[in-house]
Design an enzyme around this catalytic site. Structure first.
Site, short mmCIF file in Angstrom:
data_model
loop_
_atom_site.label_atom_id
_atom_site.label_comp_id
_atom_site.label_asym_id
_atom_site.label_seq_id
_atom_site.Cartn_x
_atom_site.Cartn_y
_atom_site.Cartn_z
N PHE A 75 -6.37 21.76 -24.81
CA PHE A 75 -6.75 20.36 -24.91
C PHE A 75 -8.01 20.17 -24.06
O PHE A 75 -8.15 20.81 -23.02
CB PHE A 75 -5.64 19.39 -24.50
CG PHE A 75 -6.10 17.97 -24.69
CD1 PHE A 75 -6.22 17.46 -25.97
CD2 PHE A 75 -6.50 17.19 -23.62
CE1 PHE A 75 -6.73 16.18 -26.17
CE2 PHE A 75 -7.02 15.91 -23.82
CZ PHE A 75 -7.12 15.40 -25.10
N THR A 76 -8.88 19.29 -24.50
CA THR A 76 -10.22 19.17 -23.91
C THR A 76 -10.20 19.01 -22.38
O THR A 76 -10.77 19.83 -21.66
CB THR A 76 -10.97 17.98 -24.53
OG1 THR A 76 -10.13 16.82 -24.44
CG2 THR A 76 -11.30 18.23 -25.99
N ARG A 81 -12.16 16.03 -34.32
CA ARG A 81 -11.50 17.07 -33.53
C ARG A 81 -11.87 18.41 -34.18
O ARG A 81 -11.14 18.97 -34.98
CB ARG A 81 -9.98 16.89 -33.51
CG ARG A 81 -9.51 15.69 -32.69
CD ARG A 81 -9.38 15.91 -31.20
NE ARG A 81 -10.52 15.65 -30.36
CZ ARG A 81 -10.44 15.18 -29.12
NH1 ARG A 81 -9.30 14.86 -28.58
NH2 ARG A 81 -11.51 15.02 -28.39
N ASP A 126 2.46 20.40 -20.43
CA ASP A 126 1.71 19.19 -20.66
C ASP A 126 2.67 18.32 -21.47
O ASP A 126 2.82 18.51 -22.68
CB ASP A 126 0.42 19.48 -21.42
CG ASP A 126 -0.35 18.19 -21.73
OD1 ASP A 126 0.25 17.11 -21.64
OD2 ASP A 126 -1.55 18.28 -22.06
N TYR A 135 0.83 -1.21 0.00
CA TYR A 135 0.00 0.00 0.00
C TYR A 135 0.86 1.26 0.00
O TYR A 135 0.47 2.29 -0.54
CB TYR A 135 -0.95 0.01 1.21
CG TYR A 135 -2.01 1.07 1.07
CD1 TYR A 135 -3.10 0.88 0.23
CD2 TYR A 135 -1.89 2.29 1.75
CE1 TYR A 135 -4.06 1.86 0.07
CE2 TYR A 135 -2.86 3.28 1.60
CZ TYR A 135 -3.93 3.06 0.77
OH TYR A 135 -4.88 4.03 0.60
#
Ligand code: F0G
Length: 477
Positions: A125-126, A383, A216, A73
């Site tokens: 960008f979306t 697009r 990005d 974990y």
């Protein structure tokens, strides 16, 4: 085969059969999918060029790494490996894993944006813009004008226009610009790269105003390849060295590992600033998981660490970008309008030029993508106006200058023979383009509508809406 196109730098060890369908079946499937290729089933598609996201074929070495997943974990050894690889190749001090790129965008936008802020970027960008807006920012496009013209051939059409950026800073004040988001490469401009000179200049300008630069980095390897091929002084530099220099002109980045990290799932957020890291590691627990796994299994982090190392191999990225160029060349030779120059991950067909008789309100790119599926079982993506969504204030469609169909090439998945099939289907459609009619939208979701919107074919021949009389008078006068 023409030697301008390098052969695959890999051999095939595992195969996956693909669907073979009839035209009648495809007619039915696309109608059931509401003429939206996102709503088709994968087993209805023969060649799936919907996206290059998560569709990568992993290497034997990555699969071997999957068996070494440490699923603790906290403090998994695979996280430590990923951290070390990201530090080595990207050069940032801190890394927060996330389940994919938008997970990192969510954290970044929540940490850095206050309502009323502005976030400049080189075309939207979306998901990136959706997260910025959700946190109260206004996105401002500061990309060079040429990026909006599909026919202008420039080596670095993804560059930021520094004058536009300076104007924004002067207008709203640096205090209302928490960061600039620089995408390398620019997906919606056709996969266009940013030059090293531009990155350097943007970083200097922002630093002078105390504005952070966050990349990005989704397709940064392809961007590095274009710098090597096109920018003076980099021909002899390795992809790894170029990548490291690119990242040195940023304060951090978001990453969708599903693209240039060569994995099916995963992403991360990076930064140098200790304070920002502190905030990100507090928030990630809420949305993704512990800061040492962020929504990923140990094995996924191992695959991503190994993928990053493979991605900076010149032979890999050279072949990848060459495949895109191969498809674009075949379309171009047949007179099909494609965005120029060809980018790093896809070939974009200019749907406005392909179907000039269909007005943008009748969704030419959406129509073309649906027709391409019916023609040969090739799945592409709209697009254009559908992806652009609506203006939050006016409620009207955003009307992007670029109305494109994206033929996205998954990494290491298809051969040149597959791309020939795609080219032949596009050519057949182009020959009968006059018979193609537009669509109307019959269901529209509020956010990121392109994923699930539904359409139906227009009943009669496409009619251009009559202009209001006032305008007619104005024009006549
Ligand atoms: N940024 C860019 C430039 C992207 O292209 C994408 C995803 C993201 C961020 C978000 O990353 O999907 O991992 O959450 N692009 C995919 C595409 C969906 O098909 O272009 P994600």
């Amino acid at each position: 085969m023409d030697r301008r196109y390098v052969p695959e730098p890999y051999k095939i060890k595992v195969v996956e059969p693909i669907a073979v369908t009839t035209r009648d079946e495809r007619d039915r499937f696309i109608a059931e999918a509401g003429y939206n290729t996102f709503l088709l089933r994968s087993d209805q598609c023969t060649i799936d060029l919907l996206t290059d996201s998560g569709t990568t074929a992993m290497s034997d070495n990555q699969w071997a790494g999957m068996m070494l997943g440490d699923e603790a974990y906290a403090g998994s050894r695979n996280f430590l490996h990923l951290q070390e690889v990201v530090r080595t190749y990207y050069g940032f001090r801190h890394i927060v894993p996330t389940h994919q790129g938008r997970g990192a965008e969510n954290l970044l936008s929540m940490i850095m944006i206050k309502p009323g802020d502005y976030v400049p970027g080189n075309m939207y960008f979306t998901t990136t813009r959706a997260h910025q807006e959700r946190n109260g920012a206004t996105f401002v496009d500061v990309i060079v004008d040429e990026a909006h013209d599909p026919q202008i051939e420039l080596p670095f059409k993804g560059n930021i226009d520094l004058a536009k950026l300076e104007r924004l800073i002067a207008e709203v004040g640096a205090g209302r610009i928490p960061y600039l988001c620089l995408a390398v490469t620019v997906n919606l401009a056709g996969g266009q790269p940013v030059s090293m000179a531009n990155m350097r200049a943007v970083y200097r300008l922002c630093a002078a105003h105390g504005i952070k630069v966050m990349y990005d980095a989704t397709r940064c390897i392809e961007n590095a390849y274009f710098i090597k091929m096109r920018e003076e002084g980099y021909a002899e530099a390795s992809i790894a060295a170029i990548l490291k220099e690119m990242m040195s002109y940023a304060d951090g980045c978001t990453m969708s590992g599903k693209k240039d990290c060569l994995v099916n799932i995963g992403g991360f957020l990076c930064m140098n600033d200790d304070d920002l890291y502190q905030k990100a590691s507090e928030l990630v627990v809420l949305f993704e998981g512990m800061p040492s796994y962020g929504g990923l299994a140990g094995r996924d982090m191992e695959a991503m660490a190994r993928g990053i190392v493979e991605s900076v191999d010149y032979n890999y990225v050279h072949h990848r970008v060459t495949q895109c160029r191969y498809l674009a060349d075949r379309l171009d030779e047949a007179g099909i309008p494609v965005v120029k120059p060809t980018g790093g991950h896809a070939v974009f067909i200019d749907a406005k030029a392909f179907l000039p008789h269909i007005p943008q309100d009748r969704f030419p790119a959406q129509t073309l993508a649906a027709e391409l599926y019916v023609e040969a079982g090739v799945r592409a993506m709209e697009r254009g106006i559908v992806s652009a969504g609506r203006n939050r204030e006016t409620g009207d469609h955003h009307r992007p200058k670029l109305e494109l169909v994206r033929l996205t090439i998954p990494r290491r998945v298809y051969t040149y023979a597959h791309l020939d099939t795609v080219a032949e289907a596009c050519i057949a459609l182009h020959r009968r383009r006059d018979t193609i009619r537009g669509l109307e939208m019959v269901y529209e979701p509020k956010v990121l509508r392109f994923f699930t919107a539904r359409f139906q074919p227009l009943a009669g021949p496409t009619k251009v809406k009559a202009r209001p009389t006032a305008q007619l008078v104005e024009l006549a006068g």
